[in-house]
Design an enzyme around this catalytic site. Structure first.
Site, PDB file in Angstrom:
ATOM      1  N   ASN A  70       0.563 -21.882 -67.069  1.00  0.00           N
ATOM      2  CA  ASN A  70      -0.618 -21.019 -66.999  1.00  0.00           C
ATOM      3  C   ASN A  70      -0.351 -19.581 -67.423  1.00  0.00           C
ATOM      4  O   ASN A  70      -1.274 -18.859 -67.755  1.00  0.00           O
ATOM      5  CB  ASN A  70      -1.214 -21.040 -65.581  1.00  0.00           C
ATOM      6  CG  ASN A  70      -0.173 -20.883 -64.508  1.00  0.00           C
ATOM      7  OD1 ASN A  70       0.783 -21.655 -64.422  1.00  0.00           O
ATOM      8  ND2 ASN A  70      -0.324 -19.871 -63.687  1.00  0.00           N
ATOM      9  N   HIS A  82     -13.048 -25.923 -63.525  1.00  0.00           N
ATOM     10  CA  HIS A  82     -13.388 -24.579 -64.024  1.00  0.00           C
ATOM     11  C   HIS A  82     -12.466 -24.086 -65.127  1.00  0.00           C
ATOM     12  O   HIS A  82     -12.689 -23.033 -65.709  1.00  0.00           O
ATOM     13  CB  HIS A  82     -13.478 -23.570 -62.868  1.00  0.00           C
ATOM     14  CG  HIS A  82     -12.179 -23.135 -62.272  1.00  0.00           C
ATOM     15  ND1 HIS A  82     -11.627 -21.909 -62.525  1.00  0.00           N
ATOM     16  CD2 HIS A  82     -11.330 -23.754 -61.415  1.00  0.00           C
ATOM     17  CE1 HIS A  82     -10.500 -21.780 -61.841  1.00  0.00           C
ATOM     18  NE2 HIS A  82     -10.294 -22.889 -61.159  1.00  0.00           N
ATOM     19  N   THR A  90     -18.172 -35.553 -47.811  1.00  0.00           N
ATOM     20  CA  THR A  90     -19.304 -35.775 -48.716  1.00  0.00           C
ATOM     21  C   THR A  90     -18.992 -35.155 -50.074  1.00  0.00           C
ATOM     22  O   THR A  90     -18.549 -34.012 -50.154  1.00  0.00           O
ATOM     23  CB  THR A  90     -20.590 -35.162 -48.116  1.00  0.00           C
ATOM     24  OG1 THR A  90     -20.803 -35.779 -46.845  1.00  0.00           O
ATOM     25  CG2 THR A  90     -21.791 -35.383 -49.010  1.00  0.00           C
ATOM     26  N   CYS A 100      -4.000 -16.129 -60.221  1.00  0.00           N
ATOM     27  CA  CYS A 100      -3.907 -16.557 -58.829  1.00  0.00           C
ATOM     28  C   CYS A 100      -2.873 -15.746 -58.063  1.00  0.00           C
ATOM     29  O   CYS A 100      -2.749 -15.888 -56.861  1.00  0.00           O
ATOM     30  CB  CYS A 100      -3.578 -18.043 -58.759  1.00  0.00           C
ATOM     31  SG  CYS A 100      -4.621 -19.026 -59.820  1.00  0.00           S
TER      32      CYS A 100
HETATM   33  N1  PLP Z   1      -2.268 -25.322 -61.416  1.00  0.00           N
HETATM   34  C1  PLP Z   1      -2.295 -24.489 -62.470  1.00  0.00           C
HETATM   35  C2  PLP Z   1      -1.329 -24.681 -63.579  1.00  0.00           C
HETATM   36  C3  PLP Z   1      -3.241 -23.453 -62.530  1.00  0.00           C
HETATM   37  O1  PLP Z   1      -3.267 -22.636 -63.578  1.00  0.00           O
HETATM   38  C4  PLP Z   1      -4.152 -23.297 -61.451  1.00  0.00           C
HETATM   39  C5  PLP Z   1      -5.122 -22.185 -61.438  1.00  0.00           C
HETATM   40  O2  PLP Z   1      -4.942 -21.179 -62.098  1.00  0.00           O
HETATM   41  C6  PLP Z   1      -4.095 -24.221 -60.383  1.00  0.00           C
HETATM   42  C7  PLP Z   1      -3.129 -25.204 -60.391  1.00  0.00           C
HETATM   43  C8  PLP Z   1      -5.061 -24.141 -59.236  1.00  0.00           C
HETATM   44  O3  PLP Z   1      -6.301 -24.675 -59.607  1.00  0.00           O
HETATM   45  P1  PLP Z   1      -7.643 -24.354 -58.777  1.00  0.00           P
HETATM   46  O4  PLP Z   1      -8.064 -22.977 -59.184  1.00  0.00           O
HETATM   47  O5  PLP Z   1      -8.629 -25.393 -59.217  1.00  0.00           O
HETATM   48  O6  PLP Z   1      -7.302 -24.491 -57.341  1.00  0.00           O
END
Ligand code: PLP
Length: 391
Positions: free
Chosen positions: A158, A208, A244, A332
């Site tokens: 990412n 998303h 659900t 994140c």
């Molecule tokens: N794994 C990777 C490689 C990601 O880039 C991300 C989010 O940036 C996630 C997991 C987490 O996904 P989510 O935002 O759907 O929890």
């Protein structure tokens, strides 16, 4: 340019208008609970099953192997924690061992940390300076861990966009009879994935990131893997994931999955052209900058850089004042000025890693925007380095 320029598609994407439109009736017309027996509820149930079929088709999987979740984080937690449960239930008295990489998303790394606290073993496979797993060393590491029950390697990173040699890693896992999980959150919907060819036993994805809504995703679980449930309660998702279902979200994800696969080739060509154009300008026109990741095995939309002598965080804030959304690393994990764990793992010195800026494109970006961004980035970096030019 008065319009906002969005260049953070690895953080999230705009929900496709077609997906949003398909979701609408499941909010206000067909709002029945899919678990009910009357026809009204059946409309919701059928919509879920349609999405499941579409998604299974994109992966060369079977519909009954797709389990809907709240997103990538839940899918990753489920895969890891329950693979450990499965091993420990079938090997009484023994503790499980997980093999993964140091460049995974925190959904994997922090789950491993939790499992470590519970007495499991975790080993991190070595990656090269571009973030690719070193296969020879991975094979050796696998051989050294007879108690290993799971190998989890992300499909694409990412932060730096590196695509892993998933087919070869899958082959290694198969040879050693390890369950192979891949976090494909950044890859699914952007590159073709074939779970049979790549020997993938479990795969995480999140809507998303490919034009679907937030808060919904799925875990593919090969039918031979008897992975225990992670969320307990009702009998939804074949007793494997209670609660659900997020019907509108699942419907939107199904549409986004279908369209992203249909458009993948065309969009990737356009995005890659723009990405290469922008990267070329940045590398030519700004001193002391490196492109991180792998030149060849790379997501088409990812241009991630390290600029020496600046902080990526401040650069992203200054770019924001110019109407441009970029990231200083993984969305994140923003809010901390620690070097990115990914850049540390690929051997980037802190002096460079502090200046990490991630630019991730989408199909709506234009060449005019790339020129504007290159100019603004040039000024931001010069300003931050004290060269005296003003924005
Ligand atoms: N794994 C990777 C490689 C990601 O880039 C991300 C989010 O940036 C996630 C997991 C987490 O996904 P989510 O935002 O759907 O929890």
């Amino acid at each position: 340019m008065s319009k906002m320029i969005y260049l953070d598609h690895a953080a999230t994407t705009r929900t496709m208008p077609e997906a949003a439109k398909a979701m609408e009736p499941y909010l206000d017309i067909y709002y029945g609970n899919p678990s009910t027996i009357y026809e009204f509820g059946e409309k919701s149930r059928k919509a879920i099953e349609r999405a499941r079929e579409v998604i299974a088709g994109t992966l060369h999987a079977r519909p009954e192997e797709i389990f809907f979740t709240s997103g990538g984080t839940e899918s990753d937690n489920w895969a890891l924690k329950e693979a450990v449960q499965l091993y420990e239930r079938t090997h009484p008295g023994r503790k499980a061992h997980i093999l993964t990489t140091p460049i995974e998303h925190h959904a994997i790394l922090n789950s491993c940390e939790e499992l470590l606290q519970m007495g499991c073993g975790v080993s991190y496979l070595k990656v090269d300076e571009s973030g690719r797993v070193i296969l020879r060393e991975a094979e050796q590491e696998i051989l050294e861990h007879e108690d290993a029950c799971l190998l989890s390697v992300m499909y694409a990173n990412n932060e730096i966009g590196t695509i892993e040699p998933i087919d070869e890693i899958g082959r290694l896992a198969k040879k050693r009879q390890l369950i192979f999980h891949t976090d494909a959150v950044q890859a699914y919907g952007h590159i073709p994935i074939h779970v049979q060819r790549d020997h993938i036993d479990m795969l995480s994805a999140s809507a998303h990131k490919f034009g679907g809504p937030k808060g919904v995703g799925f875990l593919y679980i090969r039918s031979e893997i008897n992975l225990p449930a992670f969320v307990h309660g009702g009998a939804q998702e074949s007793n494997r994931r209670a609660g659900t279902e997020n019907v509108p979200g699942i419907v939107g994800m199904g549409v986004a999955a279908e369209l992203s696969h249909k458009r993948m080739r065309m969009e990737n060509r356009k995005i890659k052209y723009l990405r290469d154009y922008l990267a070329h300008r940045i590398l030519q026109e700004i001193p002391d900058v490196v492109l991180t990741g792998n030149a060849k095995f790379r997501l088409s939309n990812n241009a991630s850089f390290c600029f020496r002598g600046i902080t990526g965080e401040a650069a992203a804030i200054l770019m924001d004042t110019q109407g441009i959304c970029v990231s200083s690393g993984s969305a994140c994990s923003t809010g901390s000025l620690e070097d990115s764990h990914v850049l540390t793992a690929v051997g980037m010195e802190s002096e460079w890693a502090q200046g990490a800026v991630r630019i991730t494109l989408g199909a709506e970006n234009t060449k005019e925007e790339m020129d504007y961004v290159a100019e603004k980035l040039k000024m931001v970096v010069a300003d931050m380095r004290g060269a005296g030019r003003s924005l």
